[in-house]
Scaffold this active site. Structure first.
Site, PDB file in Angstrom:
ATOM      1  N   ILE A 185      26.103  -9.293   9.848  1.00  0.00           N
ATOM      2  CA  ILE A 185      26.538  -9.595  11.203  1.00  0.00           C
ATOM      3  C   ILE A 185      26.703 -11.099  11.418  1.00  0.00           C
ATOM      4  CG2 ILE A 185      24.257  -9.743  12.295  1.00  0.00           C
ATOM      5  CD1 ILE A 185      25.454  -8.117  14.639  1.00  0.00           C
ATOM      6  N   GLU A 186      25.944 -11.908  10.686  1.00  0.00           N
ATOM      7  CA  GLU A 186      26.039 -13.352  10.855  1.00  0.00           C
ATOM      8  C   GLU A 186      27.300 -13.935  10.215  1.00  0.00           C
ATOM      9  OE1 GLU A 186      24.372 -15.499  12.594  1.00  0.00           O
ATOM     10  OE2 GLU A 186      22.801 -14.143  13.318  1.00  0.00           O
ATOM     11  N   THR A 187      27.581 -13.551   8.974  1.00  0.00           N
ATOM     12  CA  THR A 187      28.676 -14.214   8.238  1.00  0.00           C
ATOM     13  C   THR A 187      29.531 -13.245   7.439  1.00  0.00           C
ATOM     14  OG1 THR A 187      27.207 -14.651   6.354  1.00  0.00           O
ATOM     15  CG2 THR A 187      27.393 -16.387   8.028  1.00  0.00           C
TER      16      THR A 187
ATOM     17  N   TYR B 280      23.165  -7.350  19.924  1.00  0.00           N
ATOM     18  CA  TYR B 280      23.069  -7.874  18.553  1.00  0.00           C
ATOM     19  C   TYR B 280      22.003  -7.118  17.767  1.00  0.00           C
ATOM     20  CZ  TYR B 280      21.952 -11.218  14.788  1.00  0.00           C
ATOM     21  OH  TYR B 280      21.700 -11.790  13.580  1.00  0.00           O
TER      22      TYR B 280
END
Length: 356
Positions: free
Chosen positions: A149-151, A339
């Site tokens: 989800i971050e990158t 998130y």
């Protein structure tokens, strides 16, 4: 490649700092050592006009750091002499935020493509991720999901020089100047410890770095050199990345073998809606929620701490959940209930077992 000539290469710094004394500074500009940073002067000329070393707020920052004894004036002026102002970063920060409902957020961040990419990433790195998961007691799927989800598993880590992004925001974004000046300080200390070229670190427009998108303060607290090569490589080394994410989770209260989310049924009323609207904090137990008419749909201990939240699953339709201690651990990584739920959904999709 441009080097931080005096000090962020550790040997040069050691020689320099042992021979040079901090310069005298004006007592009207600086608090005592250990006090608060100088207040950002929004009326001062912008660094876009003055340049960094010619800027009054930058000079206050330098004065403060010199007085702290962590850097010499020569080091910091050399550093700012090599920094490039990035006005487009300020423009990005000033864009109005948009709020999307869960059903749109989930599709963009935890849909089938993200899950299938997570399975491939996990399969390619299973040995080291599983070893880290066993060592820290944090599920491999959670580690994979956060990187996803971050990158998007390291495919979108940002291309800004962290030195440029943090310096621009520290001195041309008054609303959060104090935060970014602190992060800039953390970044400079980080680069000393890593013994790397200060201008070589790349990240997002806000200074977040590597596959897990750590800010410098989080890097210094939680990044792990898993393979012992002397560099906490959260950009390229999956072992370091996985251990750093797991270390962050464990430090923020992750409970091994614990659940994150439990669906509930309830009849919404003013009291329960007020609780949902509260700030996210573990101030009630499952038993407290049961007394208010909230019924968990899975087995969960009455003693467990929980928050009540809702998600809009289709226009105007809501489902309700209890977020438990592990939910709160992930929430501290990113303060968004959507998130955290997306991380849970990716992790469950990667494992194929809806157990979190």
């Amino acid at each position: 490649m441009k080097k931080f000539a005096i000090g962020l290469l550790a040997l040069a710094l050691a020689a320099c700092s042992s021979q040079q004394q901090p310069a005298e500074t004006s007592e009207t500009l600086l608090p005592p050592i250990g006090g608060k940073r100088p207040v950002f002067d929004a009326a001062a000329e912008s660094v876009a006009i003055s340049g960094f070393n010619g800027n009054a707020n930058v000079q206050r920052f330098i004065d403060y750091e010199v007085q702290s004894g962590q850097f010499t004036r020569h080091e910091l002026e050399n550093f700012f002499g090599g920094v490039e102002y990035k006005g487009n970063i300020v423009n990005i920060m000033n864009r109005p935020g948009t709020s999307r409902p869960w059903y749109e957020f989930r599709q963009a961040n935890a849909g089938g493509t993200r899950v299938s990419a997570g399975r491939r990433f996990y399969a390619q790195n299973k040995g080291v991720i599983d070893a880290v998961a066993k060592s820290y007691g944090v599920p491999a799927e959670i580690i994979v999901a956060i990187v996803g989800i971050e990158t998007n598993y390291g495919t979108n880590m940002g291309s800004f020089r962290v030195a440029d992004s943090l310096s621009t925001l520290a001195f041309d974004y008054p609303r959060r100047a104090e935060f970014f000046q602190k992060e800039l300080n953390e970044f400079l200390l980080m680069t000393k410890a890593e013994k790397r070229d200060v201008y070589s670190f790349k990240g997002s427009y806000a200074g977040a770095m590597g596959m897990p998108q750590f800010m410098p303060s989080s890097f210094r607290k939680y990044a792990v050199d898993y393979d012992g090569d002397g560099f906490h490589d959260i950009w390229n080394n999956v072992g370091d990345v996985a251990a750093s994410v797991a270390n962050y989770m464990k430090a923020h209260g992750w409970q091994t073998n614990g659940k994150m989310v439990v669906p509930v049924t309830l009849t919404i009323n003013q009291e329960l809606q007020g609780i949902i609207d509260e700030k996210t904090a573990l101030t009630r137990t499952v038993a407290d929620f049961k007394r208010l008419g909230v019924q968990p749909q899975e087995v969960v201990g009455d003693h467990e701490k929980a928050i009540l939240y809702r998600l809009e699953t289709s226009p105007g339709v809501y489902e309700y959940y209890l977020g438990l201690t592990n939910f709160y651990a992930v929430w501290q990584y990113n303060h968004s209930r959507m998130y955290v739920t997306a991380v849970r959904d990716i992790a469950n999709g990667v494992s194929g077992d809806y157990r979190l």
